[in-house]
Design a protein around this motif. Structure first.
Motif, PDB file in Angstrom:
ATOM      1  N   LEU A  45       0.816  -1.226   0.000  1.00 40.07           N
ATOM      2  CA  LEU A  45       0.000   0.000   0.000  1.00 40.07           C
ATOM      3  C   LEU A  45       0.844   1.269   0.000  1.00 40.07           C
ATOM      4  O   LEU A  45       0.526   2.257   0.658  1.00 40.07           O
ATOM      5  CB  LEU A  45      -0.964   0.020   1.195  1.00 40.07           C
ATOM      6  N   ASN A  46       1.952   1.246  -0.745  1.00 38.80           N
ATOM      7  CA  ASN A  46       2.850   2.394  -0.863  1.00 38.80           C
ATOM      8  C   ASN A  46       3.435   2.837   0.476  1.00 38.80           C
ATOM      9  O   ASN A  46       3.689   4.023   0.706  1.00 38.80           O
ATOM     10  CB  ASN A  46       2.150   3.579  -1.548  1.00 38.80           C
ATOM     11  N   VAL A  47       3.657   1.866   1.334  1.00 35.15           N
ATOM     12  CA  VAL A  47       4.331   2.109   2.612  1.00 35.15           C
ATOM     13  C   VAL A  47       5.701   1.449   2.532  1.00 35.15           C
ATOM     14  O   VAL A  47       5.814   0.282   2.165  1.00 35.15           O
ATOM     15  CB  VAL A  47       3.542   1.533   3.802  1.00 35.15           C
ATOM     16  N   CYS A  48       6.740   2.201   2.864  1.00 37.01           N
ATOM     17  CA  CYS A  48       8.108   1.679   2.781  1.00 37.01           C
ATOM     18  C   CYS A  48       8.260   0.441   3.661  1.00 37.01           C
ATOM     19  O   CYS A  48       7.915   0.466   4.848  1.00 37.01           O
ATOM     20  CB  CYS A  48       9.114   2.749   3.206  1.00 37.01           C
ATOM     21  N   THR A  49       8.770  -0.634   3.085  1.00 40.80           N
ATOM     22  CA  THR A  49       8.955  -1.883   3.826  1.00 40.80           C
ATOM     23  C   THR A  49      10.161  -1.820   4.763  1.00 40.80           C
ATOM     24  O   THR A  49      10.336  -2.684   5.607  1.00 40.80           O
ATOM     25  CB  THR A  49       9.145  -3.059   2.849  1.00 40.80           C
ATOM     26  N   SER A  50      10.975  -0.779   4.627  1.00 40.56           N
ATOM     27  CA  SER A  50      12.163  -0.645   5.458  1.00 40.56           C
ATOM     28  C   SER A  50      11.928   0.244   6.677  1.00 40.56           C
ATOM     29  O   SER A  50      12.238  -0.137   7.808  1.00 40.56           O
ATOM     30  CB  SER A  50      13.321  -0.085   4.631  1.00 40.56           C
ATOM     31  N   CYS A  51      11.358   1.445   6.451  1.00 41.03           N
ATOM     32  CA  CYS A  51      11.197   2.403   7.554  1.00 41.03           C
ATOM     33  C   CYS A  51       9.741   2.728   7.883  1.00 41.03           C
ATOM     34  O   CYS A  51       9.463   3.530   8.763  1.00 41.03           O
ATOM     35  CB  CYS A  51      11.950   3.686   7.235  1.00 41.03           C
ATOM     36  N   ASP A  52       8.789   2.138   7.133  1.00 39.25           N
ATOM     37  CA  ASP A  52       7.352   2.347   7.371  1.00 39.25           C
ATOM     38  C   ASP A  52       6.873   3.741   6.969  1.00 39.25           C
ATOM     39  O   ASP A  52       5.806   4.182   7.399  1.00 39.25           O
ATOM     40  CB  ASP A  52       6.986   2.090   8.839  1.00 39.25           C
ATOM     41  N   HIS A  53       7.652   4.441   6.170  1.00 42.86           N
ATOM     42  CA  HIS A  53       7.226   5.761   5.701  1.00 42.86           C
ATOM     43  C   HIS A  53       6.028   5.627   4.764  1.00 42.86           C
ATOM     44  O   HIS A  53       6.029   4.802   3.850  1.00 42.86           O
ATOM     45  CB  HIS A  53       8.368   6.463   4.968  1.00 42.86           C
ATOM     46  N   HIS A  54       4.992   6.420   4.985  1.00 46.35           N
ATOM     47  CA  HIS A  54       3.786   6.391   4.169  1.00 46.35           C
ATOM     48  C   HIS A  54       3.949   7.331   2.972  1.00 46.35           C
ATOM     49  O   HIS A  54       3.924   8.550   3.118  1.00 46.35           O
ATOM     50  CB  HIS A  54       2.563   6.806   4.988  1.00 46.35           C
ATOM     51  N   MET A  55       4.094   6.747   1.789  1.00 47.47           N
ATOM     52  CA  MET A  55       4.199   7.542   0.566  1.00 47.47           C
ATOM     53  C   MET A  55       2.805   7.831   0.023  1.00 47.47           C
ATOM     54  O   MET A  55       1.812   7.248   0.463  1.00 47.47           O
ATOM     55  CB  MET A  55       5.024   6.797  -0.476  1.00 47.47           C
ATOM     56  N   ALA A  56       2.760   8.728  -0.944  1.00 50.33           N
ATOM     57  CA  ALA A  56       1.476   9.076  -1.547  1.00 50.33           C
ATOM     58  C   ALA A  56       0.888   7.866  -2.261  1.00 50.33           C
ATOM     59  O   ALA A  56       1.603   7.037  -2.821  1.00 50.33           O
ATOM     60  CB  ALA A  56       1.655  10.230  -2.538  1.00 50.33           C
TER      61      ALA A  56
END
Length: 297
Positions: A45-56
């Motif tokens: 869901l466009n969430v970084c698998t490394s740091c959990d950052h929520h991208m657009a």
């Protein structure tokens, strides 16, 4: 026939030539810099698998993950007047609209849809920050009114996902007039005793936070989303002071009573179902119905 030129050289060139790789296969996380494979990122869901950052995430992809089976029906939104002020800066306003439409594949900055989440019928509306920074113009006002009217007609809750840089300057005062218009739309839901739930995503700023984005019965937000009227840089330049760490981010607003919950994108579907069923007096959803739907790559 020169066999070195005609055979050997092309063979060597083919061995050492750089293989063409599509540019959209990898995305760099703006927070941690990790390179993410596009299928893996979409599945998360466009969430970084490394740091959990929520991208657009685009409204269409968000709805595909939100609604049961990724199935939803778009709600028609009345067209707005194109370029009412004949505005021009470096480009004409119609040219900017066409460029945004081409880049996003969408007609405007807001998408309205109806469907079911865990067999719970709702109307949903989402802004696309990729479309002229999700700016609030007349079409956005029309979209929120259309969503509210549809929700009242079907007696369904309305869920709104905000993402905007504020009002659309190319429409001037007509853009600012959408603030009271959308407030009227929210009031229609209140009078019909229908829940209005807002999910604030990164970023939600300007006139949007001064109107429909902060009028929800329940205010949710995605982690680390910037939520404000004036941005931190503008405030720092005005008051000439350093702002607190994390100022105007979702977690800061939660700590200071501006939000009800900060929810991870992957848990948002279940959270919305729980809140909607609670507010409408329905029994809890069956656990199997709460499974998130994958976004197709």
């Amino acid at each position: 026939m020169n066999w070195i030129s005609n055979y050997v050289r092309p063979k060597i060139n083919s061995l050492f030539s750089r293989r063409e790789v599509p540019e959209n296969l990898w995305t760099k996380c703006p927070e941690c810099g990790t390179m993410l494979f596009h299928r893996e990122l979409a599945a998360n869901l466009n969430v970084c698998t490394s740091c959990d950052h929520h991208m657009a995430i685009s409204p269409r992809d968000r709805f595909s993950a939100l609604f049961d089976g990724g199935i939803f029906t778009e709600v028609k939104v009345p067209d707005a007047v194109t370029d009412p002020l004949h505005f021009r800066d470096q480009k004409k306003y119609p040219e900017r609209l066409k460029a945004a439409q081409k880049a996003t594949g969408e007609k405007e900055a807001m998408l309205v849809a109806e469907g079911e989440i865990a067999k719970t019928p709702i109307v949903a509306v989402a802004q696309d920050f990729s479309f002229m920074a999700g700016s609030m113009g007349m079409y956005v006002g029309n979209a929120i009114l259309a969503a509210a009217e549809r929700a009242v007609k079907l007696k369904r809750p309305l869920v709104l996902f905000s993402a905007a840089g504020g009002a659309r300057m190319q429409e001037g005062i007509l853009s600012l007039m959408q603030m009271p218009r959308t407030t009227v739309a929210v009031q229609m839901l209140r009078e019909a005793h229908l829940p209005y739930i807002v999910v604030l995503t990164h970023p939600t700023t300007g006139g949007v936070t001064a109107s429909y984005a902060m009028l929800g019965d329940v205010q949710l937000a995605e982690p680390n989303a910037l939520i404000c009227f004036a941005g931190p840089r503008v405030i720092e330049q005005t008051i000439r002071e350093k702002l607190p760490e994390g100022f105007q981010r979702a977690e800061y607003l939660l700590d200071h009573g501006m939000l009800d919950r900060v929810t991870h994108r992957k848990a948002l579907r279940e959270e919305l179902v729980t809140i909607i069923r609670l507010l409408t007096g329905q029994p809890p959803a069956i656990k199997g119905e709460l499974t998130a739907q994958p976004v197709e790559a």
